[in-house]
Motif scaffolding. Structure first.
Motif, PDB file in Angstrom:
ATOM      1  N   VAL A  21      55.414  47.615  38.199  1.00 32.92           N
ATOM      2  CA  VAL A  21      54.375  47.260  39.038  1.00 32.92           C
ATOM      3  C   VAL A  21      53.763  45.919  38.721  1.00 32.92           C
ATOM      4  CG1 VAL A  21      53.418  49.650  39.684  1.00 32.92           C
ATOM      5  CG2 VAL A  21      52.560  48.411  37.649  1.00 32.92           C
ATOM      6  N   PHE A  22      54.008  44.915  39.804  1.00 36.73           N
ATOM      7  CA  PHE A  22      53.394  43.841  39.675  1.00 36.73           C
ATOM      8  C   PHE A  22      52.143  43.540  40.706  1.00 36.73           C
ATOM      9  CE2 PHE A  22      54.555  38.842  40.315  1.00 36.73           C
ATOM     10  CZ  PHE A  22      53.665  38.473  39.586  1.00 36.73           C
ATOM     11  N   PRO A  23      50.798  43.927  40.117  1.00 38.95           N
ATOM     12  CA  PRO A  23      49.983  44.182  41.209  1.00 38.95           C
ATOM     13  C   PRO A  23      49.179  42.902  41.753  1.00 38.95           C
ATOM     14  CG  PRO A  23      48.950  44.407  38.900  1.00 38.95           C
ATOM     15  CD  PRO A  23      50.552  44.235  38.869  1.00 38.95           C
ATOM     16  N   LEU A  24      49.474  41.643  41.046  1.00 42.41           N
ATOM     17  CA  LEU A  24      48.723  40.557  41.376  1.00 42.41           C
ATOM     18  C   LEU A  24      49.703  39.332  41.260  1.00 42.41           C
ATOM     19  CD1 LEU A  24      46.416  38.985  42.442  1.00 42.41           C
ATOM     20  CD2 LEU A  24      45.264  39.093  40.266  1.00 42.41           C
ATOM     21  N   VAL A  25      50.514  39.249  42.411  1.00 40.21           N
ATOM     22  CA  VAL A  25      51.463  37.999  42.529  1.00 40.21           C
ATOM     23  C   VAL A  25      50.756  36.626  42.609  1.00 40.21           C
ATOM     24  CG1 VAL A  25      53.248  36.871  44.000  1.00 40.21           C
ATOM     25  CG2 VAL A  25      53.175  39.566  43.418  1.00 40.21           C
ATOM     26  N   ASN A  26      49.558  36.540  43.423  1.00 39.64           N
ATOM     27  CA  ASN A  26      48.980  35.350  43.654  1.00 39.64           C
ATOM     28  C   ASN A  26      47.314  35.478  43.220  1.00 39.64           C
ATOM     29  OD1 ASN A  26      47.655  33.162  44.855  1.00 39.64           O
ATOM     30  ND2 ASN A  26      48.039  34.184  47.111  1.00 39.64           N
ATOM     31  N   PRO A  27      47.343  35.005  41.631  1.00 40.27           N
ATOM     32  CA  PRO A  27      45.956  35.242  41.172  1.00 40.27           C
ATOM     33  C   PRO A  27      44.857  34.071  41.524  1.00 40.27           C
ATOM     34  CG  PRO A  27      47.606  34.427  39.425  1.00 40.27           C
ATOM     35  CD  PRO A  27      48.400  34.869  40.683  1.00 40.27           C
ATOM     36  N   ASP A  28      45.672  32.899  41.749  1.00 45.30           N
ATOM     37  CA  ASP A  28      44.617  31.839  42.263  1.00 45.30           C
ATOM     38  C   ASP A  28      43.899  32.040  43.609  1.00 45.30           C
ATOM     39  OD1 ASP A  28      45.655  30.824  39.962  1.00 45.30           O
ATOM     40  OD2 ASP A  28      47.097  29.204  41.205  1.00 45.30           O
ATOM     41  N   GLY A  29      44.761  32.633  44.519  1.00 46.37           N
ATOM     42  CA  GLY A  29      44.293  32.868  45.841  1.00 46.37           C
ATOM     43  C   GLY A  29      43.374  34.013  45.749  1.00 46.37           C
ATOM     44  N   ARG A  30      43.725  35.172  45.092  1.00 37.89           N
ATOM     45  CA  ARG A  30      42.733  36.305  44.860  1.00 37.89           C
ATOM     46  C   ARG A  30      41.240  35.733  44.517  1.00 37.89           C
ATOM     47  NH1 ARG A  30      42.865  41.931  44.828  1.00 37.89           N
ATOM     48  NH2 ARG A  30      41.200  43.062  43.439  1.00 37.89           N
ATOM     49  N   HIS A  31      41.510  34.911  43.318  1.00 34.88           N
ATOM     50  CA  HIS A  31      40.114  34.450  43.003  1.00 34.88           C
ATOM     51  C   HIS A  31      39.397  33.613  43.884  1.00 34.88           C
ATOM     52  CE1 HIS A  31      37.129  32.838  39.888  1.00 34.88           C
ATOM     53  NE2 HIS A  31      37.451  31.683  40.321  1.00 34.88           N
ATOM     54  N   TYR A  32      40.065  32.688  44.703  1.00 42.04           N
ATOM     55  CA  TYR A  32      39.354  31.894  45.604  1.00 42.04           C
ATOM     56  C   TYR A  32      38.755  32.874  46.635  1.00 42.04           C
ATOM     57  CZ  TYR A  32      38.777  27.811  48.766  1.00 42.04           C
ATOM     58  OH  TYR A  32      37.992  26.876  49.576  1.00 42.04           O
ATOM     59  N   SER A  33      39.412  33.681  47.245  1.00 38.50           N
ATOM     60  CA  SER A  33      38.972  34.775  48.194  1.00 38.50           C
ATOM     61  C   SER A  33      37.677  35.374  47.796  1.00 38.50           C
ATOM     62  CB  SER A  33      40.270  35.583  48.680  1.00 38.50           C
ATOM     63  OG  SER A  33      39.585  36.721  49.837  1.00 38.50           O
ATOM     64  N   GLN A  34      37.844  35.858  46.252  1.00 32.40           N
ATOM     65  CA  GLN A  34      36.716  36.673  46.107  1.00 32.40           C
ATOM     66  C   GLN A  34      35.464  35.689  45.707  1.00 32.40           C
ATOM     67  OE1 GLN A  34      38.641  38.997  42.998  1.00 32.40           O
ATOM     68  NE2 GLN A  34      38.946  40.840  44.386  1.00 32.40           N
ATOM     69  N   THR A  35      35.615  34.621  45.563  1.00 37.96           N
ATOM     70  CA  THR A  35      34.540  33.808  45.100  1.00 37.96           C
ATOM     71  C   THR A  35      34.117  32.512  46.016  1.00 37.96           C
ATOM     72  OG1 THR A  35      35.849  32.339  43.995  1.00 37.96           O
ATOM     73  CG2 THR A  35      34.928  34.146  42.747  1.00 37.96           C
ATOM     74  N   ALA A  36      34.994  32.358  47.034  1.00 34.81           N
ATOM     75  CA  ALA A  36      34.612  31.288  48.032  1.00 34.81           C
ATOM     76  C   ALA A  36      34.944  31.680  49.248  1.00 34.81           C
ATOM     77  CB  ALA A  36      35.568  30.090  47.683  1.00 34.81           C
TER      78      ALA A  36
END
Lengths: 373, 107
Positions: free
Chosen positions: A120-135
């Protein structure tokens, strides 16, 4: 026995997705192995996958499950983290697993982790997720600024258009096909990048497929439309004419149109049958939870695409005969309901938990069916 | 026309309904709106899909044979969901281990 945490009160942030894997690896050292991906994200985040199974890979058949490719589709990460947690706990305790009305007995749980390596590789795009969850909650791409020459929309690459499959879409597709991809760096959602595998996040997925040479199945978790998609995504499937294939330049300019006779992508009938069967098994497992209805179909019926993870994964053995054949799928979890704001890329967490149960039940049944193929 | 969803704009979720599949396909090809879900065919032959567009672009999707209904403010919905994201690290304590949502059934 680890001190389990009742920690499912909210969506996971980027840090927590990774720390969840680290904790699972620490709690289940006999059943899991933490895998450090070779390349940090564009913004420097080191990513992990988790390989689970009762014995290390060692040539067992492998299923690779990826999520968090598209930043805004938050729940994909939870689907995979919590699936891993369920399988590990149930195996160690010798229990069955139940998701609503879908039940698996202890022997099935044991068979799954004895017979398969599940990566399982649950978070391929961590930068994008962080930006989506905070901005910007609607952000989809990674956060690569290297290709940007304009405003904030000109940041990032759509990871799921950056794989090496019909990347030169202006040549490959019919002029009026309109595949969901863009070569414009300022496209807000679907910029493909300057060349295949230009992004470290994409290369990490390729590395997993290269490293786990026994991979026979690949599932990329996305949102939304309540579908279980299988290859191909560039055109309709056909099993009659092997010459009509993505490598044949004779068909350049003809791909991507529905209901035409000019082109359809070749897939051997046995592979088409198995892909459909596994997609149906996923949908049946999901349906049993609370009656949800997902549709098994080829990716083209969502819309024409290129550079996607699933088509790349399956195409590998065709391009390079030394690579294993990987039947590849894309889950599109989540309702499409114009009368409900719960039906979106970010359902309320209470609803997302129900979706996680749906999809995890489907994935367990998918894996059990895959073992038999 | 390329999409122009500057992230500084409010993004609306709209339901685009075209009189038939060919009309919708042409709209998606020419206007290239960000979409969610997939085209759904209705009993009368019309076809609908969710699109996510800046408010100033929503009206531009209205064309002969195409209707556009605003479903909601996707940016506001997403901002509200951001309050449902964890803070810090709930697994910072080495003894904190995630549990899945499936019931572990003793046999």
């Amino acid at each position: 026995m680890p001190a389990h945490t009742n920690s499912n009160a909210r969506y996971l942030n980027t840090t927590e997705v990774d720390s969840a894997l680290v904790r699972l690896a620490g709690a289940y050292p006999q059943l899991s192995r933490l895998v450090a991906l070779p390349e940090p994200s564009v913004e420097g985040v080191t990513c992990h996958a988790l390989e689970i199974g009762s014995t290390p890979d060692g040539g067992k058949d492998c299923v690779v499950l990826t999520g968090g490719v598209h930043a805004r589709e938050w729940g994909s990460c939870e689907v995979l983290v919590l699936l891993a947690a369920d399988l590990l706990e149930a195996y160690r305790r010798g229990t069955g697993l139940a998701y609503g009305g879908t039940r698996f007995d202890a022997a099935q749980v044991r068979a799954l982790l004895d017979g398969l390596s599940v990566v399982v590789f649950p978070l391929v795009n961590p930068d994008g997720r962080h930006y989506s969850q905070t901005a910007d909650p609607m952000w989809r791409k990674n956060r690569n600024r290297a290709h940007a020459s304009g405003g904030p929309a000109c940041v990032g690459v759509d990871i799921n258009r950056n794989f090496d499959f019909l990347f030169d879409f202006t040549t490959a597709f019919a002029p009026n096909a309109g595949p969901r991809v863009s070569d414009d760096p300022c496209d807000y959602q679907t910029y493909q990048g300057p060349h295949p595998f230009s992004e470290p996040e994409t290369r990490n997925v390729r590395w997993l497929l290269d490293t786990y040479a026994g991979t026979r199945w690949f599932v990329d978790v996305h949102s939304y439309s309540e579908d279980m998609l299988y290859i191909w995504g560039d055109d309709e499937n056909q099993s009659a004419d092997p010459d009509q294939n993505f490598r044949n330049p004779h068909y350049d300019g003809k791909r991507g149109l529905p209901h035409d006779t000019a082109y359809a992508e070749y897939i051997p009938e046995s592979d088409a049958d198995t892909a459909l069967e596994l997609a149906q098994e996923f949908c049946a497992g999901l349906h049993g939870v609370r009656g949800g209805t997902y549709t098994p179909m080829s990716g083209f019926h969502l819309y024409p695409t290129c550079g996607t993870s699933d088509d790349y994964a399956y195409s590998r053995h065709i391009v390079d005969g030394s690579k294993s054949k990987v039947l590849a799928f894309t889950i599109e979890w989540g309702k499409e309901d114009p009368n409900s704001d719960a039906a979106s890329f970010h359902p309320p967490w209470a609803e997302m938990q129900r979706i996680v149960k749906d999809v995890d039940a489907g994935l367990v049944r998918f894996c059990l069916a895959a073992l038999k193929t | 026309m390329p999409p122009d969803n500057s992230h500084d704009d409010k993004i609306l979720r709209v339901r685009v309904t075209a009189k038939d599949a060919d009309t919708l396909r042409a709209l998606l090809r020419d206007e290239r709106p960000d979409v969610g879900g997939r085209p759904r065919t209705h009993a009368d032959g019309s076809v609908g899909i969710d699109a996510y567009v800046p408010a100033r672009k929503a009206e531009a999707l209205e064309q002969p044979g195409v209707t556009v209904k605003v479903v909601g403010d996707a940016t506001a919905t997403g901002k509200a969901r951001q309050t449902e994201v964890g803070e810090g690290d709930r697994f910072a304590d080495p003894s904190a281990v995630p549990r899945g949502l499936g019931d572990k059934v003793e046999e």
